[in-house]
Design an enzyme around this catalytic site. Structure first.
Site, PDB file in Angstrom:
ATOM      1  N   ASP A 183      -4.421   7.880   3.115  1.00 18.23           N
ATOM      2  CA  ASP A 183      -3.039   7.614   2.709  1.00 18.23           C
ATOM      3  C   ASP A 183      -2.501   8.363   1.493  1.00 18.23           C
ATOM      4  OD1 ASP A 183      -3.531   5.833   4.685  1.00 18.23           O
ATOM      5  OD2 ASP A 183      -3.069   4.046   3.521  1.00 18.23           O
ATOM      6  N   TRP A 207      -7.636   7.376  -1.859  1.00 19.15           N
ATOM      7  CA  TRP A 207      -8.161   8.568  -1.180  1.00 19.15           C
ATOM      8  C   TRP A 207      -8.197   9.792  -2.085  1.00 19.15           C
ATOM      9  CZ3 TRP A 207     -10.469   8.293   3.458  1.00 19.15           C
ATOM     10  CH2 TRP A 207     -10.223   7.155   4.239  1.00 19.15           C
ATOM     11  N   GLU A 228     -14.050  -1.631   0.178  1.00 18.13           N
ATOM     12  CA  GLU A 228     -13.216  -0.683   0.919  1.00 18.13           C
ATOM     13  C   GLU A 228     -13.597   0.759   0.555  1.00 18.13           C
ATOM     14  OE1 GLU A 228      -9.131  -1.339  -0.020  1.00 18.13           O
ATOM     15  OE2 GLU A 228      -8.368  -0.099   1.621  1.00 18.13           O
TER      16      GLU A 228
END
Ligand code: GLC
Length: 435
Positions: A167, A358, A401
């Site tokens: 993202d 990211w 995550e």
């Protein structure tokens, strides 16, 4: 059975919501496209019926033109922004009854189905399921090649950073500087749930929302998007996922006697392979990079996506060697192997940030894809290393995550980053430990 597998199973069980699995309680409370693929693979090791249901639920959100949206809002939740009202997918003549987003995500379903077939004990039963879903996945590939490839070169574009799955990679910064956005009022929930410094900024979110607003003014018409969207990117990860899925759909199609589909998939894939190597390989960086179709330029930065063409068997052995050099005392490993593999962005770059989404941290799905890709080229040592690094982080912190790549920093850390009890981190750990 290892206790890690037991804990991973528990994460999937807790995140299962009557027919589909949410990526993460609170932070991502609906069904996500590529998450579902990785999650179905985890389920396949535990409960094949649930794995199949995961895929069926995903396909319930498919649009009439074959498009599969990145979020399917089967349920209601007030912990996530932007919800279905922001997307207003019903503006499109193709959208289904069920509320969905209006953008897509990397098409992993084809190769996930082949992985599931490999795991299935009752192959005949699985083929019945495959026969049920095959056409829908084929239509999704057809959608990409007929609606997302304006120059007919076999490479499809993405029109939103959320379509990439990665993202807020720094690569998008160079797109954001090409256009201006209004000052939208954002009702962000993510930064209330976890450390805001690990998430994208409000300014970045303005861009994300602005793109959706533009698509709505065009009623999600792909021709208008291709002509006008300021974000039009040929992404090496996205195209690798589509090509790996093509290849799996070819092999699975043969089992089902789908001759015309197999023929068409082969044509798409052969064309894609030539263009991919020609257009997305950067000799200077020694890796695959993004092509900005709107501004006709390379975005010459390495990220974990740069290695995913290995998974789709795109590089020659020589090119594959060049890629792997980044893991052997190279940019990603660090010259003295000071990093765990594989950072989501080039650790030697000025834009690298080891904690932020990211822009640097390690993600388990990318590690899984790279691990499998390395195996396909017989890079055993590097494959084992990425597997060991992955399991080390999971065993130390649990199913976060994303994770810190720097080994020194990890010595004093007590937690992973982002959300916790994250489904694909659990699902892919099960797969890594089972194979
Ligand atoms: C994040 C990730 C995206 C993923 C989603 C749901 O937004 O960047 O790739 O699909 O979370 O887990």
């Amino acid at each position: 059975m290892s206790s890690t597998i037991q804990k991973a199973k528990q994460v999937l069980k807790n995140n299962w919501k009557e027919g589909f699995t949410i990526p993460c309680e609170g932070l991502y409370p609906f069904q996500w496209f590529w998450d579902s693929g990785f999650i179905a693979l985890g389920w396949a090791h535990i409960d094949m019926k649930k794995a199949q249901q995961e895929i069926r639920s995903l396909l319930n959100g498919q649009w009439k033109n074959g498009f599969i949206p990145h979020i399917i809002f089967h349920n209601e939740s007030d912990t996530y922004f932007p919800g279905p009202e922001v997307y207003a997918a019903s503006l499109s003549k193709n959208s289904p009854e069920i509320p969905t987003s209006g953008i897509t995500q990397p098409p992993v379903t084809g190769f996930i189905l082949e992985e599931m077939y490999g795991i299935a004990e009752d192959k005949e039963d699985f083929l019945t399921f495959l026969d049920e879903v095959y056409e829908a996945i084929y239509k999704n590939h057809e959608y990409f090649y007929t609606h997302r490839d304006p120059e007919k070169e076999g490479l499809v574009y993405i029109c939103h950073n959320w379509e990439a799955g990665t993202d807020n990679t720094p690569v998008w910064d160079f797109i954001w500087e090409t256009f201006k956005v209004p000052d939208y009022q954002l009702d962000r929930r993510d930064t209330k749930l976890i450390d805001a410094s690990h998430r994208p900024t409000n300014k970045e979110y303005q861009y994300y929302i602005h793109l959706v607003e533009l698509f709505k003014t065009w009623n999600y018409d792909d021709t208008l998007i291709a002509e006008n969207s300021p974000f039009l990117i040929q992404d090496p990860l996205f195209n690798s996922m589509l090509m790996a899925s093509n290849q799996s759909m070819i092999r699975l199609g043969k089992l089902l006697g789908k001759n015309s589909e197999v023929k068409q998939l082969k044509e798409w894939n052969e064309k894609a392979k030539v263009s991919f190597q020609k257009k997305l390989y950067d000799e200077v960086q020694q890796g695959y990079v993004y092509y900005d179709l709107r501004n006709q330029r390379h975005l010459p930065y390495l990220s974990s996506s740069s290695f995913t063409p290995l998974f789709a068997e795109i590089p020659s052995q020589i090119t594959a060697e060049a890629l792997v050099s980044h893991f052997r005392n190279g940019k990603f490993s660090g010259v003295n192997h000071e990093n765990f593999l594989c950072a989501s962005f080039d650790p030697s770059s000025e834009f690298f940030n080891s904690q932020k989404y990211w822009r640097g941290p390690i993600w388990i799905n990318l590690n899984w894809l790279i691990y499998k890709g390395l195996k396909k080229y017989n890079f055993e040592a590097e494959a084992q290393r990425i597997k060991e690094d992955t399991l080390y982080l999971i065993n130390k912190y649990g199913f976060y995550e994303y994770f810190e790549p720097n080994k020194e920093k990890n010595k004093s850390l007590e937690k992973g980053y982002g959300g916790t009890n994250f489904s694909w981190s659990a699902a892919l750990t099960i797969d890594l430990l089972t194979n």
